[in-house]
Design an enzyme around this catalytic site. Structure first.
Site, mmCIF file in Angstrom:
data_model
loop_
_atom_site.group_PDB
_atom_site.id
_atom_site.type_symbol
_atom_site.label_atom_id
_atom_site.label_comp_id
_atom_site.label_asym_id
_atom_site.label_seq_id
_atom_site.Cartn_x
_atom_site.Cartn_y
_atom_site.Cartn_z
ATOM 1 N N LYS A 50 0.747 -1.214 -0.030
ATOM 2 C CA LYS A 50 0.100 -0.071 0.030
ATOM 3 C C LYS A 50 0.776 1.344 -0.040
ATOM 4 O O LYS A 50 1.975 1.105 0.685
ATOM 5 C CB LYS A 50 -0.993 -0.056 1.579
ATOM 6 C CG LYS A 50 -1.514 1.192 1.560
ATOM 7 C CD LYS A 50 -1.081 1.882 3.108
ATOM 8 C CE LYS A 50 0.141 2.391 3.297
ATOM 9 N NZ LYS A 50 0.451 2.956 4.758
ATOM 10 N N ASP B 18 -4.342 -0.699 9.180
ATOM 11 C CA ASP B 18 -4.527 -0.796 7.664
ATOM 12 C C ASP B 18 -4.952 -1.731 7.168
ATOM 13 O O ASP B 18 -5.248 -2.119 6.079
ATOM 14 C CB ASP B 18 -3.029 -0.659 7.420
ATOM 15 C CG ASP B 18 -2.389 0.850 7.196
ATOM 16 O OD1 ASP B 18 -3.019 1.992 7.230
ATOM 17 O OD2 ASP B 18 -1.097 1.037 7.273
#
Ligand code: C5P
Length: 285
Positions: free
Chosen positions: A10, A137
């Site tokens: 990410k 996350d």
């Protein structure tokens, strides 16, 4: 039977810290993007009655405190299944402690794989609830793609896919523990903030230049001065090599640069990788 999935890294196209909750967690507003740099996760059932994690990096935990193992435990608990024997093989390519959600994305891939294998898979909403318990996350990593993340990272709004481009990642040699940077940001006055709404509008319009112009991460200001200098130098190298924009990802220290030209991105990769071996040429996924 073994099942395999890719766990994509990410990056943050923008990151803003809006405040701090009483439990110490911070309220964030971030634009997230997954990129083609990925770990490979393979799950194999075993009769050992325990979870064993095997990775190509000897210093990573192999037992219950690996996020991949925690993800499996949470999945079984939430779906009312008894604990099982499981071998999780992780071929790590994403650098660790880099601001690229490497651990979170491995945990998310385990959740997705277990749900794919299930006779009675749970809904995306329930999977998101489980993922919240594993790490801030992880909900985003379960979903992937381009998204706005709010709250502590769990309130997700999918966005239009980023126009295709070349995203260069370069991790400086220092590591930046996430809790330490959150503690530092509590002490600095944030003077500049990202234009998150403008970034979202640019994404929805397919305006890559508009996105690149708005790359911004408030954590850069909270870095120690010598680390701040290194990050700014890498950003300048990327801009000099033709990047449309550059910024740090997450709690760092990885720097990302967006290029339209593959040759430009490759040239910049060649310039940076001598000094920084963790330099990767990626694309949005
Ligand atoms: O949830 P995760 O374990 O990934 O977070 C790592 C650390 O980052 C937390 O222990 C906390 O110190 C900090 N954090 C935070 N606010 C968030 C996400 C993470 O303060 N929204």
């Amino acid at each position: 039977m073994a099942d395999t999935a890719l766990a994509f890294a990410k990056i943050n196209l923008s990151l803003d810290v809006l405040g701090r909750r009483e439990d110490g967690y911070h309220l964030l507003k971030m634009v997230m993007q997954s990129v083609s740099l990925a770990d490979q996760i393979t799950l194999t059932a075993s009769d050992s009655q325990r979870i064993h994690v095997e990775t190509n990096l000897h210093y990573l935990p192999t037992g219950e405190n690996n996020l991949a193992a925690r993800a499996a435990r949470h999945y079984w608990a939430a779906t009312g299944q008894p604990p099982q024997g499981l071998h999780v093989k992780i071929q790590k390519k994403i650098p660790v402690c880099a601001g690229l959600a490497g651990g979170s994305t491995d945990g998310a891939a385990v959740l997705r794989l277990l749900n794919q294998q299930a006779k009675d898979p749970i809904s995306p909403e329930k999977l998101r609830e489980i993922s919240e318990k594993i790490g801030a996350d992880v909900p985003y990593c379960v979903m992937g793609g381009t998204a706005l993340a709010e709250g502590t990272g769990e309130i997700l709004t999918p966005l239009a896919p980023l126009p295709d481009c070349h995203i260069l990642l370069c991790k400086p040699k220092f590591s930046q523990p996430t809790p330490e940077l959150f503690a530092r940001i509590d002490k600095v006055k944030i003077r500049h903030r990202p234009d998150t709404d403008g970034m979202v509008t640019a994404i929805e319009a397919g305006d890559l230049e508009g996105v690149a112009r708005r790359l911004f991460n408030v954590f850069e200001e909270a870095l120690q001065p010598r680390h701040h200098k290194t990050v700014q130098e890498i950003k300048s190298t990327m801009i000099d090599a033709g990047a449309l924009g550059a910024s740090m990802s997450g709690s760092g220290p990885t720097v990302l640069g967006i290029f339209t030209s593959e040759a430009g991105a490759m040239d910049c990769h060649a310039r940076l990788s001598g000094q920084y071996p963790d330099t990767f040429l990626t694309r949005p996924v």
